[in-house]
Write a protein that holds these residues in place. Sequence first.
Motif, PDB file in Angstrom:
ATOM      1  N   LYS A  65      65.259  48.968   4.490  1.00 19.94           N
ATOM      2  CA  LYS A  65      65.562  48.102   3.234  1.00 19.94           C
ATOM      3  C   LYS A  65      64.133  47.985   2.476  1.00 19.94           C
ATOM      4  CE  LYS A  65      69.146  45.563   4.842  1.00 19.94           C
ATOM      5  NZ  LYS A  65      69.158  45.480   6.338  1.00 19.94           N
ATOM      6  N   TYR A 123      62.052  46.001  -0.613  1.00 18.69           N
ATOM      7  CA  TYR A 123      61.670  44.475  -0.879  1.00 18.69           C
ATOM      8  C   TYR A 123      62.865  43.766  -1.697  1.00 18.69           C
ATOM      9  CZ  TYR A 123      58.958  40.231  -2.087  1.00 18.69           C
ATOM     10  OH  TYR A 123      58.469  39.105  -2.052  1.00 18.69           O
ATOM     11  N   LYS A 132      66.199  43.298   0.054  1.00 15.27           N
ATOM     12  CA  LYS A 132      65.826  42.338   0.828  1.00 15.27           C
ATOM     13  C   LYS A 132      66.477  41.021   0.200  1.00 15.27           C
ATOM     14  CE  LYS A 132      62.914  43.942   4.513  1.00 15.27           C
ATOM     15  NZ  LYS A 132      61.528  43.628   5.135  1.00 15.27           N
ATOM     16  N   THR A 160      69.527  38.599   0.791  1.00 13.20           N
ATOM     17  CA  THR A 160      69.468  37.193   1.170  1.00 13.20           C
ATOM     18  C   THR A 160      70.241  36.533   0.439  1.00 13.20           C
ATOM     19  OG1 THR A 160      67.067  37.788   2.309  1.00 13.20           O
ATOM     20  CG2 THR A 160      67.650  35.445   1.702  1.00 13.20           C
ATOM     21  N   ASN A 179      66.430  37.720   6.592  1.00 15.53           N
ATOM     22  CA  ASN A 179      64.929  38.151   6.080  1.00 15.53           C
ATOM     23  C   ASN A 179      64.285  36.770   5.881  1.00 15.53           C
ATOM     24  OD1 ASN A 179      65.963  41.013   5.662  1.00 15.53           O
ATOM     25  ND2 ASN A 179      66.991  40.103   3.907  1.00 15.53           N
ATOM     26  N   GLU A 187      55.586  37.620   2.723  1.00 19.56           N
ATOM     27  CA  GLU A 187      56.690  36.987   3.551  1.00 19.56           C
ATOM     28  C   GLU A 187      56.886  35.475   3.195  1.00 19.56           C
ATOM     29  OE1 GLU A 187      56.578  39.579   7.711  1.00 19.56           O
ATOM     30  OE2 GLU A 187      55.081  38.003   7.483  1.00 19.56           O
TER      31      GLU A 187
END
Length: 274
Positions: free
Chosen positions: A2, A4, A7, A11, A53, A93
């Motif tokens: 996946k 960015y 993700k 989420t 994630n 992150e």
Amino acid sequence: MKDYLEKIEETKNYIAAETKFKPEIGIILGTGLGNLAGEIKKEYELPYEDIPNFPVSTVESHSGKLIFGELSGKKIVAMQGRFHYYEGYTMKELTFPVRVMKALGIETLFISNAAGGLNEHYKTGDVMILRDHINLLPEHPLRGRNYDTLGPRFPDMLHTYDKKLVEKGLQIAKKNGISCHAGVYAAIQGPCLETPAEYNYLHVIGADAVGMSTVPEVIVARHMNMRVFAVSIITDMGYPMEAIQETSLEDVIRVAKTTEPKMTKIITELLGGL
């Protein structure tokens, strides 16, 4: 694998399905400042480890969950526990939750932290509302590929902290007899505290307080054109030199918890006036 954007979408979809809740305000609670969550009329709680994630906080003073509910009449989502660069996360992150907040519909972000004071007019237990910052972190959250759907390649940072919110926050503090300042926050990597020479350097370059968080989240929020209000609790002093004392995490948490009602008062009244 996946990318960015995928993700973020994954989420967001998970959170939306689990909560059936549409927040309008985001809040990030810093070291020793998680008790503001007790003021929230909770509807849902999601542990970080259950969210696809999401990083998981490794700092003992951060509980690690998303709280959804109502505060001062506003629908909010609060991060009880944040992530730090010194924990080993990349900037992408540790700022990922801010991207998800925006995807959920958040337009205004409130951030709190514990910080060391660098202004001789400050004292331990004071509150400082951020009017600007100095980024001394070794990595940038916008480094790498830019996604135009998230924000521009070169975002302007002139109006990083919302001036109206800063002014209103200062007015609320004054009305309630809270010792509060508007100042400049310097972000450093950590996790060790600064040497006396480093404290002096930070004071000389214009910082009023120093900490190990907040700035990455602020940069990403502004990249997505979110309004930002950030506040520090001064838990120890790094300037003048004679004010420096040996400081532990326990000391920081103790002062933060003692001072937290002042910060909570400012944030809850500010939220109520939005």
